[in-house]
Design a protein around this motif. Structure first.
Motif, PDB file in Angstrom:
ATOM      1  N   GLN A 298       0.833  -1.209   0.000  1.00  0.00           N
ATOM      2  CA  GLN A 298       0.000   0.000   0.000  1.00  0.00           C
ATOM      3  C   GLN A 298       0.865   1.255   0.000  1.00  0.00           C
ATOM      4  O   GLN A 298       0.545   2.243  -0.675  1.00  0.00           O
ATOM      5  CB  GLN A 298      -0.926   0.002   1.219  1.00  0.00           C
ATOM      6  CG  GLN A 298      -2.057  -1.006   1.134  1.00  0.00           C
ATOM      7  CD  GLN A 298      -2.877  -1.086   2.413  1.00  0.00           C
ATOM      8  OE1 GLN A 298      -2.453  -0.604   3.474  1.00  0.00           O
ATOM      9  NE2 GLN A 298      -4.044  -1.693   2.331  1.00  0.00           N
ATOM     10  N   GLU A 299       1.980   1.194   0.752  1.00  0.00           N
ATOM     11  CA  GLU A 299       2.899   2.333   0.811  1.00  0.00           C
ATOM     12  C   GLU A 299       3.551   2.571  -0.543  1.00  0.00           C
ATOM     13  O   GLU A 299       3.688   3.722  -0.988  1.00  0.00           O
ATOM     14  CB  GLU A 299       3.958   2.080   1.880  1.00  0.00           C
ATOM     15  CG  GLU A 299       4.944   3.222   2.103  1.00  0.00           C
ATOM     16  CD  GLU A 299       4.293   4.483   2.634  1.00  0.00           C
ATOM     17  OE1 GLU A 299       4.933   5.554   2.506  1.00  0.00           O
ATOM     18  OE2 GLU A 299       3.172   4.423   3.151  1.00  0.00           O
ATOM     19  N   HIS A 300       3.959   1.478  -1.229  1.00  0.00           N
ATOM     20  CA  HIS A 300       4.551   1.599  -2.564  1.00  0.00           C
ATOM     21  C   HIS A 300       3.549   2.202  -3.545  1.00  0.00           C
ATOM     22  O   HIS A 300       3.897   3.053  -4.365  1.00  0.00           O
ATOM     23  CB  HIS A 300       5.021   0.231  -3.073  1.00  0.00           C
ATOM     24  CG  HIS A 300       6.272  -0.265  -2.411  1.00  0.00           C
ATOM     25  ND1 HIS A 300       7.359   0.537  -2.180  1.00  0.00           N
ATOM     26  CD2 HIS A 300       6.600  -1.499  -1.915  1.00  0.00           C
ATOM     27  CE1 HIS A 300       8.315  -0.166  -1.577  1.00  0.00           C
ATOM     28  NE2 HIS A 300       7.865  -1.396  -1.393  1.00  0.00           N
ATOM     29  N   LEU A 301       2.293   1.741  -3.464  1.00  0.00           N
ATOM     30  CA  LEU A 301       1.251   2.258  -4.359  1.00  0.00           C
ATOM     31  C   LEU A 301       1.006   3.733  -4.084  1.00  0.00           C
ATOM     32  O   LEU A 301       0.818   4.527  -5.006  1.00  0.00           O
ATOM     33  CB  LEU A 301      -0.052   1.461  -4.181  1.00  0.00           C
ATOM     34  CG  LEU A 301      -0.057   0.044  -4.751  1.00  0.00           C
ATOM     35  CD1 LEU A 301      -1.318  -0.706  -4.338  1.00  0.00           C
ATOM     36  CD2 LEU A 301       0.049   0.066  -6.281  1.00  0.00           C
ATOM     37  N   ARG A 302       1.002   4.106  -2.794  1.00  0.00           N
ATOM     38  CA  ARG A 302       0.795   5.512  -2.432  1.00  0.00           C
ATOM     39  C   ARG A 302       1.918   6.388  -2.984  1.00  0.00           C
ATOM     40  O   ARG A 302       1.675   7.458  -3.550  1.00  0.00           O
ATOM     41  CB  ARG A 302       0.736   5.647  -0.909  1.00  0.00           C
ATOM     42  CG  ARG A 302       0.313   7.028  -0.429  1.00  0.00           C
ATOM     43  CD  ARG A 302       0.405   7.132   1.081  1.00  0.00           C
ATOM     44  NE  ARG A 302       1.767   7.021   1.562  1.00  0.00           N
ATOM     45  CZ  ARG A 302       2.675   7.990   1.483  1.00  0.00           C
ATOM     46  NH1 ARG A 302       2.359   9.155   0.945  1.00  0.00           N
ATOM     47  NH2 ARG A 302       3.899   7.813   1.954  1.00  0.00           N
ATOM     48  N   LYS A 303       3.172   5.906  -2.859  1.00  0.00           N
ATOM     49  CA  LYS A 303       4.310   6.660  -3.383  1.00  0.00           C
ATOM     50  C   LYS A 303       4.241   6.745  -4.910  1.00  0.00           C
ATOM     51  O   LYS A 303       4.551   7.778  -5.498  1.00  0.00           O
ATOM     52  CB  LYS A 303       5.622   5.991  -2.959  1.00  0.00           C
ATOM     53  CG  LYS A 303       5.954   6.210  -1.500  1.00  0.00           C
ATOM     54  CD  LYS A 303       7.265   5.537  -1.124  1.00  0.00           C
ATOM     55  CE  LYS A 303       7.600   5.761   0.352  1.00  0.00           C
ATOM     56  NZ  LYS A 303       8.835   5.043   0.745  1.00  0.00           N
ATOM     57  N   SER A 304       3.830   5.634  -5.543  1.00  0.00           N
ATOM     58  CA  SER A 304       3.696   5.606  -7.000  1.00  0.00           C
ATOM     59  C   SER A 304       2.652   6.612  -7.463  1.00  0.00           C
ATOM     60  O   SER A 304       2.856   7.351  -8.432  1.00  0.00           O
ATOM     61  CB  SER A 304       3.304   4.192  -7.451  1.00  0.00           C
ATOM     62  OG  SER A 304       3.110   4.144  -8.837  1.00  0.00           O
ATOM     63  N   ASP A 305       1.510   6.661  -6.746  1.00  0.00           N
ATOM     64  CA  ASP A 305       0.455   7.622  -7.088  1.00  0.00           C
ATOM     65  C   ASP A 305       0.959   9.047  -6.923  1.00  0.00           C
ATOM     66  O   ASP A 305       0.668   9.920  -7.743  1.00  0.00           O
ATOM     67  CB  ASP A 305      -0.768   7.412  -6.194  1.00  0.00           C
ATOM     68  CG  ASP A 305      -1.530   6.142  -6.551  1.00  0.00           C
ATOM     69  OD1 ASP A 305      -1.322   5.641  -7.668  1.00  0.00           O
ATOM     70  OD2 ASP A 305      -2.324   5.662  -5.716  1.00  0.00           O
ATOM     71  N   THR A 306       1.741   9.277  -5.851  1.00  0.00           N
ATOM     72  CA  THR A 306       2.296  10.613  -5.609  1.00  0.00           C
ATOM     73  C   THR A 306       3.233  11.021  -6.738  1.00  0.00           C
ATOM     74  O   THR A 306       3.182  12.157  -7.225  1.00  0.00           O
ATOM     75  CB  THR A 306       3.066  10.637  -4.270  1.00  0.00           C
ATOM     76  OG1 THR A 306       2.172  10.253  -3.217  1.00  0.00           O
ATOM     77  CG2 THR A 306       3.619  12.031  -3.980  1.00  0.00           C
TER      78      THR A 306
END
Length: 204
Positions: A145-153
């Motif tokens: 989830q953290e990786h996805l959040r960073k990717s979205d950012t």
């Protein structure tokens, strides 16, 4: 005499019924013990003073300690080097005892180990004086989830940068056009400045 015979006939029946009930009870206990031990989630039975009374094999593996060492401990005794871990687990247990149930995601960190995330779902008084907790390691899920959040950012930053670049290019294009229109009217002594301006605009 007849009454005595009837009593003698019912006595073996009562004994056989008691034996059957005992056998059924043992089978039921074995069945639930098997379910308890074979669960892929960690399962803990704990008393009202937060001491571990029983734990299954999955729980032992997740906590990296054998049952023999865990029974009698409080779960937060494993995290004495991190006060925040202790307080979070105590808060969960107290909420269970006060409200009857609770679900929490708690980050724990043992000495010389990376952070791990556990989801705890607990219910109070499943039998008198005993409470029940199901817990599982969701560290990989949290990391994803953290990786996805960073990717979205990063995607948002990329789109923003592209938009800014577009907005910058538009006025540059207009400036190039005006400079070209002015080319014929610029005096010779200012031609050097004209060359600098057009070369800078071409570079952008």
């Amino acid at each position: 005499m007849e009454k005595q015979i009837k009593q003698e006939n019912t006595l073996p029946l009562k004994i056989s019924e008691m034996l059957k009930m005992e056998t059924d009870l043992q089978k039921s206990e074995q069945r639930y013990r098997r379910i308890f031990e074979d669960s892929i989630d960690g399962l803990i039975l704990w008393d009202n003073q937060h001491h571990i009374v029983d734990i299954n094999l999955a729980g032992e593996k997740m906590l990296s300690l054998p049952k023999e060492r865990l029974i009698g401990l409080r779960l937060y005794d494993l995290y004495t080097h991190h006060e925040s871990n202790i307080q979070e687990i105590i808060k969960h247990f107290e909420q269970v005892l006060n409200d009857g149930h609770s679900t929490s995601i708690i980050m724990v960190e043992k000495e010389d180990e990376k952070k791990r995330y556990f989801e705890y779902s607990s219910k109070a008084e499943i039998v008198e004086g005993l409470n029940f907790t199901v817990f599982k390691d969701i560290s990989e899920k949290i990391e994803m989830q953290e990786h996805l959040r960073k990717s979205d950012t990063l995607n948002v930053i990329g789109e923003l940068a592209a938009g800014i670049a577009h907005e910058i290019r538009n006025p540059m294009t207009a400036l190039k056009g005006f400079i070209q229109l002015l080319e014929g009217s610029i005096m010779k002594e200012h031609s050097m400045y004209y060359q600098v301006i057009t070369s800078e605009l071409s570079a952008n």
